[in-house]
Every structure is written in structure tokens, then in C-alpha cells.
Motif scaffolding. Structure first.
Motif, PDB file in Angstrom:
ATOM      1  N   GLN A  83     -13.026 -56.741 -26.009  1.00 23.22           N
ATOM      2  CA  GLN A  83     -12.252 -56.945 -24.796  1.00 23.22           C
ATOM      3  C   GLN A  83     -13.135 -57.369 -23.621  1.00 23.22           C
ATOM      4  O   GLN A  83     -14.162 -56.746 -23.344  1.00 23.22           O
ATOM      5  CB  GLN A  83     -11.501 -55.660 -24.408  1.00 23.22           C
ATOM      6  N   GLY A  84     -12.722 -58.441 -22.955  1.00 28.37           N
ATOM      7  CA  GLY A  84     -13.340 -58.865 -21.707  1.00 28.37           C
ATOM      8  C   GLY A  84     -14.850 -59.029 -21.760  1.00 28.37           C
ATOM      9  O   GLY A  84     -15.407 -59.650 -22.671  1.00 28.37           O
ATOM     10  N   TRP A  85     -15.509 -58.441 -20.762  1.00 30.16           N
ATOM     11  CA  TRP A  85     -16.953 -58.613 -20.610  1.00 30.16           C
ATOM     12  C   TRP A  85     -17.730 -57.994 -21.765  1.00 30.16           C
ATOM     13  O   TRP A  85     -18.862 -58.400 -22.055  1.00 30.16           O
ATOM     14  CB  TRP A  85     -17.418 -58.017 -19.277  1.00 30.16           C
ATOM     15  N   ILE A 113     -14.586 -69.911 -24.100  1.00 32.71           N
ATOM     16  CA  ILE A 113     -14.613 -68.537 -24.613  1.00 32.71           C
ATOM     17  C   ILE A 113     -14.899 -67.549 -23.484  1.00 32.71           C
ATOM     18  O   ILE A 113     -14.265 -66.490 -23.383  1.00 32.71           O
ATOM     19  CB  ILE A 113     -15.661 -68.401 -25.730  1.00 32.71           C
ATOM     20  N   VAL A 114     -15.862 -67.891 -22.625  1.00 33.75           N
ATOM     21  CA  VAL A 114     -16.190 -67.025 -21.490  1.00 33.75           C
ATOM     22  C   VAL A 114     -14.985 -66.895 -20.566  1.00 33.75           C
ATOM     23  O   VAL A 114     -14.621 -65.784 -20.144  1.00 33.75           O
ATOM     24  CB  VAL A 114     -17.402 -67.586 -20.711  1.00 33.75           C
ATOM     25  N   ALA A 115     -14.335 -68.022 -20.266  1.00 27.66           N
ATOM     26  CA  ALA A 115     -13.156 -67.987 -19.389  1.00 27.66           C
ATOM     27  C   ALA A 115     -12.039 -67.160 -20.013  1.00 27.66           C
ATOM     28  O   ALA A 115     -11.383 -66.359 -19.340  1.00 27.66           O
ATOM     29  CB  ALA A 115     -12.677 -69.413 -19.108  1.00 27.66           C
ATOM     30  N   GLY A 116     -11.826 -67.337 -21.320  1.00 26.94           N
ATOM     31  CA  GLY A 116     -10.780 -66.580 -21.995  1.00 26.94           C
ATOM     32  C   GLY A 116     -11.049 -65.086 -21.981  1.00 26.94           C
ATOM     33  O   GLY A 116     -10.132 -64.274 -21.809  1.00 26.94           O
ATOM     34  N   SER A 117     -12.324 -64.719 -22.154  1.00 28.86           N
ATOM     35  CA  SER A 117     -12.686 -63.299 -22.150  1.00 28.86           C
ATOM     36  C   SER A 117     -12.529 -62.682 -20.768  1.00 28.86           C
ATOM     37  O   SER A 117     -12.050 -61.555 -20.622  1.00 28.86           O
ATOM     38  CB  SER A 117     -14.131 -63.123 -22.641  1.00 28.86           C
ATOM     39  N   LEU A 118     -12.938 -63.414 -19.733  1.00 33.14           N
ATOM     40  CA  LEU A 118     -12.894 -62.874 -18.376  1.00 33.14           C
ATOM     41  C   LEU A 118     -11.476 -62.826 -17.809  1.00 33.14           C
ATOM     42  O   LEU A 118     -11.118 -61.886 -17.093  1.00 33.14           O
ATOM     43  CB  LEU A 118     -13.787 -63.711 -17.460  1.00 33.14           C
ATOM     44  N   PHE A 119     -10.668 -63.842 -18.140  1.00 31.14           N
ATOM     45  CA  PHE A 119      -9.341 -63.943 -17.515  1.00 31.14           C
ATOM     46  C   PHE A 119      -8.214 -63.570 -18.467  1.00 31.14           C
ATOM     47  O   PHE A 119      -7.039 -63.621 -18.097  1.00 31.14           O
ATOM     48  CB  PHE A 119      -9.134 -65.349 -16.959  1.00 31.14           C
TER      49      PHE A 119
END
Length: 233
Positions: A59-61, A165-171
Motif C-alpha cells: 500500500q502507498g509509500w 507506478i509511483v503516481a499510482g502508489s501515491l495517489f
């Protein structure tokens, strides 16, 4: 991956016998990596604590931390097998990379098993992945074309994918089916590139670096083929 060893006999200049021996060793090591991955994965999935922990890291970060650690291990393993001629060190780096792949696959495989209540989906995805891998590799061996020109496109593609992937994880948005399809295309391009390196870039003793590159591309393809299969249910 490109080898930086000096004073080596390039495969393209080697005898047919040496080339065949190199190919046998390389693909045997890829197969060995797959078997080691299966063993690691089996042991990891037996531990509820490991599965629970890995699921909590998706999840997320937290997932970004996992990906960052995986990328560090990948970079270490690749640089190690390329910079040393010591086969024992190369094998240790290869095994470390396989273990890192097994760790990061835990949540995906656990979800696949949980929702299907069997391993059939995983087996189907594995068979499709192996068939695609064999077919793409055959293109290189049959055409003997140098696909090194793909390197720039692959690099750009992977940076774009990483950004998504980073954007999807953060948002918190799902990248969806078409992202998985696009990543399969990138993985296919990576297999073309790595297989081409076997013929044009490596020396006769570089079968461990060559196998690591192929194994990495194979596992990337498997990850997203499995994602596509899971999206059907």
C-alpha cells in the motif's frame, strides 16, 4: 546489461562449438534461476507472517520502499556479475537477485492463490510466459539481428512506467489492464534486447551475466502476464 570485461573472447568471434556451449550454459542457468525462484517462493508462502507482512507493504509509500529496495538489489546484482570474473561471487549475486524476485512476488502470488483457491491461474500464466519467452528468443536466433537499438526505447519506456507506478502508489489509482499489456510489450522488447546481447555483446565466459539479464526479463513478463490473467476474474 552489457559486460565490461576486457581481453575476453567475444561470442560473435568464437567457434560454433563454443557458441553452442555458451547457449546451453546460459539457458541452463536461466532454468536454474526459475527452479530456485520456485523453491524460494514455496518456502516464503508457507509462512503466514511473511505473507501478511508483504501484503501490508503493497500500500502507498510502503510499496515504493519495496520497489526501491528491489531496484538497489537489482543494480548490485547486475553490477557484481558484470565487474567480477569470480564465478562464486557471480553465483551469489545471481542467487540474491532470484531471492529478491521471490520476495517481491509474494503478495501477487498470494492474491492469485487466494482468489482462485488453487494454483491453476499461476500455472496458466507461467505456461503463456514461457511460450512467449521461447517465441521471442527464437526471433533473435533465427534472424540473428542486433536489437541493441532497442536500448534507448526500453530505457524511456521503463522510466515512464516507473513514473506511473509511483503516481499510482501515491495517489491510489489502479493502472489497469492496458498498463499490464504495455508492460508485457516492454518485457518482450527487453527479452529481444537481452537475447540479442547473447550473440553480439557477451564473451564466451559471460553466461552468468547473460542468464541474469534473461531471467530478469522473463520474470517481468511473468508478473504482467499474471496480472492480465487475474484481471479476467
Amino acid at each position: 546489461m552489457e559486460n565490461t570485461f576486457e581481453n575476453k573472447t567475444m561470442l560473435i568471434n568464437a567457434t560454433d562449438l563454443d557458441r553452442v556451449e555458451f547457449y546451453k550454459k546460459t539457458y541452463a542457468h536461466v532454468a536454474g534461476g526459475v527452479l530456485l525462484f520456485v523453491l524460494f517462493e514455496y518456502l516464503l508462502l508457507q509462512s503466514d507472517a511473511i505473507v501478511t507482512f508483504m501484503m501490508s507493504m503493497t500500500q502507498g509509500w510502503r510499496w515504493l520502499i519495496m520497489l526501491g529496495g528491489f531496484m538497489l538489489i537489482t543494480n548490485y546484482a547486475e553490477s557484481t556479475v558484470l565487474k567480477t570474473a569470480d564465478k562464486n561471487i557471480q553465483y551469489m549475486a545471481y542467487a540474491l537477485y532470484v531471492f529478491a524476485q521471490a520476495i517481491i512476488f509474494v503478495p501477487l502470488l498470494a492474491i492469485a492463490i487466494y482468489y482462485t483457491e488453487s494454483e491453476d491461474l499461476i500455472q496458466q500464466a507461467a505456461l503463456v510466459t514461457l511460450a512467449l519467452f521461447a517465441g521471442i528468443s527464437a526471433v533473435v536466433f533465427l534472424t540473428k539481428k542486433d536489437f541493441s537499438f532497442l536500448r534507448t526505447g526500453l530505457t524511456i519506456g521503463f522510466f515512464i512506467a516507473l513514473g506511473l507506478i509511483v503516481a499510482g502508489s501515491l495517489f491510489g489509482f489502479n493502472l489497469g489492464l492496458w498498463f499490464s499489456v504495455g508492460m508485457c510489450v516492454l518485457a518482450g522488447g527487453s527479452i529481444l534486447y537481452q537475447t540479442s546481447n547473447l550473440i553480439h555483446k557477451f564473451g564466451t565466459e559471460d553466461y552468468i551475466p547473460a542468464s541474469l539479464g534473461l531471467f530478469a526479463s522473463l520474470m517481468l513478463l511473468f508478473w504482467y502476464v499474471l496480472q492480465i490473467f487475474m484481471s479476467r476474474d
